[in-house]
Design a protein around this motif. Structure first.
Motif, PDB file in Angstrom:
ATOM      1  N   HIS A 159      59.944  75.199 -71.008  1.00 60.59           N
ATOM      2  CA  HIS A 159      61.311  74.884 -70.575  1.00 60.59           C
ATOM      3  C   HIS A 159      61.894  76.113 -69.889  1.00 60.59           C
ATOM      4  CE1 HIS A 159      65.327  72.977 -70.840  1.00 60.59           C
ATOM      5  NE2 HIS A 159      65.741  74.215 -70.968  1.00 60.59           N
ATOM      6  N   PHE A 160      62.348  75.942 -68.662  1.00 53.41           N
ATOM      7  CA  PHE A 160      62.887  77.058 -67.892  1.00 53.41           C
ATOM      8  C   PHE A 160      64.211  76.665 -67.249  1.00 53.41           C
ATOM      9  CE2 PHE A 160      58.214  77.296 -67.575  1.00 53.41           C
ATOM     10  CZ  PHE A 160      57.995  78.512 -68.194  1.00 53.41           C
ATOM     11  N   GLN A 161      65.106  77.632 -67.153  1.00 56.55           N
ATOM     12  CA  GLN A 161      66.355  77.469 -66.411  1.00 56.55           C
ATOM     13  C   GLN A 161      66.189  78.065 -65.019  1.00 56.55           C
ATOM     14  OE1 GLN A 161      68.739  75.388 -69.073  1.00 56.55           O
ATOM     15  NE2 GLN A 161      69.497  76.204 -67.116  1.00 56.55           N
ATOM     16  N   PHE A 162      66.858  77.474 -64.038  1.00 58.04           N
ATOM     17  CA  PHE A 162      66.890  78.058 -62.704  1.00 58.04           C
ATOM     18  C   PHE A 162      68.316  77.957 -62.173  1.00 58.04           C
ATOM     19  CE2 PHE A 162      66.157  73.558 -61.902  1.00 58.04           C
ATOM     20  CZ  PHE A 162      66.920  73.284 -60.787  1.00 58.04           C
ATOM     21  N   GLU A 163      68.600  78.671 -61.124  1.00 55.95           N
ATOM     22  CA  GLU A 163      69.913  78.635 -60.498  1.00 55.95           C
ATOM     23  C   GLU A 163      69.769  78.258 -59.029  1.00 55.95           C
ATOM     24  OE1 GLU A 163      72.324  82.061 -61.002  1.00 55.95           O
ATOM     25  OE2 GLU A 163      72.158  82.085 -63.198  1.00 55.95           O
ATOM     26  N   ALA A 164      70.557  77.275 -58.614  1.00 56.00           N
ATOM     27  CA  ALA A 164      70.614  76.896 -57.206  1.00 56.00           C
ATOM     28  C   ALA A 164      71.972  77.299 -56.656  1.00 56.00           C
ATOM     29  CB  ALA A 164      70.406  75.390 -57.056  1.00 56.00           C
ATOM     30  N   PRO A 165      72.056  77.716 -55.389  1.00 56.36           N
ATOM     31  CA  PRO A 165      73.353  78.068 -54.806  1.00 56.36           C
ATOM     32  C   PRO A 165      74.342  76.916 -54.972  1.00 56.36           C
ATOM     33  CG  PRO A 165      71.572  78.692 -53.329  1.00 56.36           C
ATOM     34  CD  PRO A 165      70.950  77.891 -54.426  1.00 56.36           C
ATOM     35  N   ALA A 166      75.545  77.236 -55.444  1.00 58.41           N
ATOM     36  CA  ALA A 166      76.505  76.208 -55.849  1.00 58.41           C
ATOM     37  C   ALA A 166      76.792  75.191 -54.745  1.00 58.41           C
ATOM     38  CB  ALA A 166      77.803  76.868 -56.309  1.00 58.41           C
ATOM     39  N   THR A 167      77.076  75.669 -53.539  1.00 59.82           N
ATOM     40  CA  THR A 167      77.434  74.750 -52.453  1.00 59.82           C
ATOM     41  C   THR A 167      76.258  73.862 -52.074  1.00 59.82           C
ATOM     42  OG1 THR A 167      79.091  76.277 -51.568  1.00 59.82           O
ATOM     43  CG2 THR A 167      78.263  74.579 -50.086  1.00 59.82           C
ATOM     44  N   LEU A 168      75.073  74.453 -51.923  1.00 56.46           N
ATOM     45  CA  LEU A 168      73.888  73.682 -51.561  1.00 56.46           C
ATOM     46  C   LEU A 168      73.516  72.705 -52.673  1.00 56.46           C
ATOM     47  CD1 LEU A 168      71.715  76.482 -49.911  1.00 56.46           C
ATOM     48  CD2 LEU A 168      73.012  74.673 -48.772  1.00 56.46           C
ATOM     49  N   ARG A 169      73.707  73.127 -53.908  1.00 60.25           N
ATOM     50  CA  ARG A 169      73.410  72.248 -55.056  1.00 60.25           C
ATOM     51  C   ARG A 169      74.291  71.008 -55.014  1.00 60.25           C
ATOM     52  NH1 ARG A 169      75.932  72.577 -60.209  1.00 60.25           N
ATOM     53  NH2 ARG A 169      74.817  71.386 -61.816  1.00 60.25           N
ATOM     54  N   GLN A 170      75.595  71.191 -54.778  1.00 63.45           N
ATOM     55  CA  GLN A 170      76.508  70.057 -54.720  1.00 63.45           C
ATOM     56  C   GLN A 170      76.197  69.152 -53.527  1.00 63.45           C
ATOM     57  OE1 GLN A 170      78.730  68.915 -56.948  1.00 63.45           O
ATOM     58  NE2 GLN A 170      77.876  70.530 -58.247  1.00 63.45           N
ATOM     59  N   MET A 171      75.828  69.744 -52.415  1.00 63.23           N
ATOM     60  CA  MET A 171      75.444  68.953 -51.251  1.00 63.23           C
ATOM     61  C   MET A 171      74.290  68.021 -51.593  1.00 63.23           C
ATOM     62  SD  MET A 171      75.717  71.795 -48.169  1.00 63.23           S
ATOM     63  CE  MET A 171      74.445  70.948 -47.243  1.00 63.23           C
ATOM     64  N   LEU A 172      73.271  68.544 -52.265  1.00 64.94           N
ATOM     65  CA  LEU A 172      72.086  67.758 -52.589  1.00 64.94           C
ATOM     66  C   LEU A 172      72.383  66.726 -53.674  1.00 64.94           C
ATOM     67  CD1 LEU A 172      69.190  67.400 -51.770  1.00 64.94           C
ATOM     68  CD2 LEU A 172      68.523  69.188 -53.381  1.00 64.94           C
ATOM     69  N   LEU A 173      73.155  67.106 -54.676  1.00 67.75           N
ATOM     70  CA  LEU A 173      73.519  66.159 -55.729  1.00 67.75           C
ATOM     71  C   LEU A 173      74.303  64.968 -55.168  1.00 67.75           C
ATOM     72  CD1 LEU A 173      74.590  68.557 -58.639  1.00 67.75           C
ATOM     73  CD2 LEU A 173      72.687  66.925 -58.710  1.00 67.75           C
ATOM     74  N   GLN A 174      75.167  65.235 -54.192  1.00 66.54           N
ATOM     75  CA  GLN A 174      76.025  64.191 -53.631  1.00 66.54           C
ATOM     76  C   GLN A 174      75.421  63.518 -52.406  1.00 66.54           C
ATOM     77  OE1 GLN A 174      79.821  66.055 -52.913  1.00 66.54           O
ATOM     78  NE2 GLN A 174      79.899  66.921 -54.972  1.00 66.54           N
ATOM     79  N   GLY A 175      74.369  64.123 -51.856  1.00 65.86           N
ATOM     80  CA  GLY A 175      73.773  63.571 -50.647  1.00 65.86           C
ATOM     81  C   GLY A 175      74.655  63.714 -49.432  1.00 65.86           C
ATOM     82  N   VAL A 176      75.304  64.880 -49.305  1.00 62.14           N
ATOM     83  CA  VAL A 176      76.196  65.124 -48.169  1.00 62.14           C
ATOM     84  C   VAL A 176      75.802  66.419 -47.471  1.00 62.14           C
ATOM     85  CG1 VAL A 176      78.113  63.908 -49.273  1.00 62.14           C
ATOM     86  CG2 VAL A 176      77.903  66.381 -49.568  1.00 62.14           C
ATOM     87  N   ASP A 177      76.212  66.537 -46.192  1.00 60.90           N
ATOM     88  CA  ASP A 177      75.979  67.790 -45.479  1.00 60.90           C
ATOM     89  C   ASP A 177      77.310  68.501 -45.252  1.00 60.90           C
ATOM     90  OD1 ASP A 177      77.230  66.421 -43.417  1.00 60.90           O
ATOM     91  OD2 ASP A 177      75.396  66.125 -42.259  1.00 60.90           O
TER      92      ASP A 177
END
Length: 208
Positions: A159-177
């Motif tokens: 089990h590992f934690q990682f960090e994604a850039p906040a803005t890019l993470r939200q873009m991908l989660l929401q499917g928006v550019d």
């Protein structure tokens, strides 16, 4: 844009350093304006023999890795040119997530805009995951959760934690550019423009 929340499945292992974008999608397949069809040429130089037949020694031609949704890679994956077709080719092939210690910077950003999640983990963690994949002959599935920012392999207990850039993470989660994000704040933008028009009316005067 395509949404991404989580993926669980077979992981293919390609632990070579400096796999560049020309290896991912060779330049000879970049002609034309069609934004699709690149998955057929993913890793073409290694995936196919000179006569065009599949190379049986290449990982992605071997079951169960020919249906992999995740890729375990080594340092500096996606380095080289800025071609956006590299993440497109991976996504079209069926890859949803690449896990590596580091990525080429432009490739990393392009992944988020093409429905592909790049996950940065220490090389020791990647090797641990890869060892269990190999010992299970691909049956030790990996689960990646972007909301929780976790990578797990239940069969091994890893089990590992990682960090994604906040803005890019939200873009991908929401499917928006970026354009979608800007338009979502249209009301705020209109209010600002109305106030600015009062302050600087000359800036809004059409040229004669």
């Amino acid at each position: 844009m395509e949404k991404f929340t989580e993926v669980s499945g077979v992981a293919a292992v390609m632990l070579q350093i400096n796999i560049d974008t020309d290896q991912i999608i060779p330049a000879r397949y970049l002609g034309g304006t069609d934004a699709k069809g690149y998955g057929a040429h993913l890793f073409a130089n290694a995936r196919f023999l000179p006569d065009g037949q599949p190379n049986p020694a290449f990982t992605l031609n071997q079951p169960p890795y020919d249906g992999a949704q995740l890729l375990l890679a080594d340092r500096n994956f996606g380095c080289g040119s800025s071609r956006e077709r590299a993440p497109k080719a991976l996504r079209e092939f069926g890859i949803r997530c690449v896990i590596a210690p580091s990525f080429g910077g432009i490739f990393f950003n392009n992944c988020f805009r093409n429905g592909l999640l790049p996950v940065v983990l220490p090389i020791e963690a990647v090797r641990q995951l890869a060892e269990h994949v190999a010992s299970s002959r691909g049956m030790a599935h990996i689960h990646v959760d972007l909301q929780q920012q976790t990578v797990t392999q239940s069969a091994s207990g890893l089990h590992f934690q990682f960090e994604a850039p906040a803005t890019l993470r939200q873009m991908l989660l929401q499917g928006v550019d970026e354009i979608d994000q800007t338009l979502a704040r249209r009301a705020d933008i209109d209010l600002w423009r109305a106030a600015d028009r009062v302050r600087r009316p000359w800036a809004y005067t059409a040229a004669a």
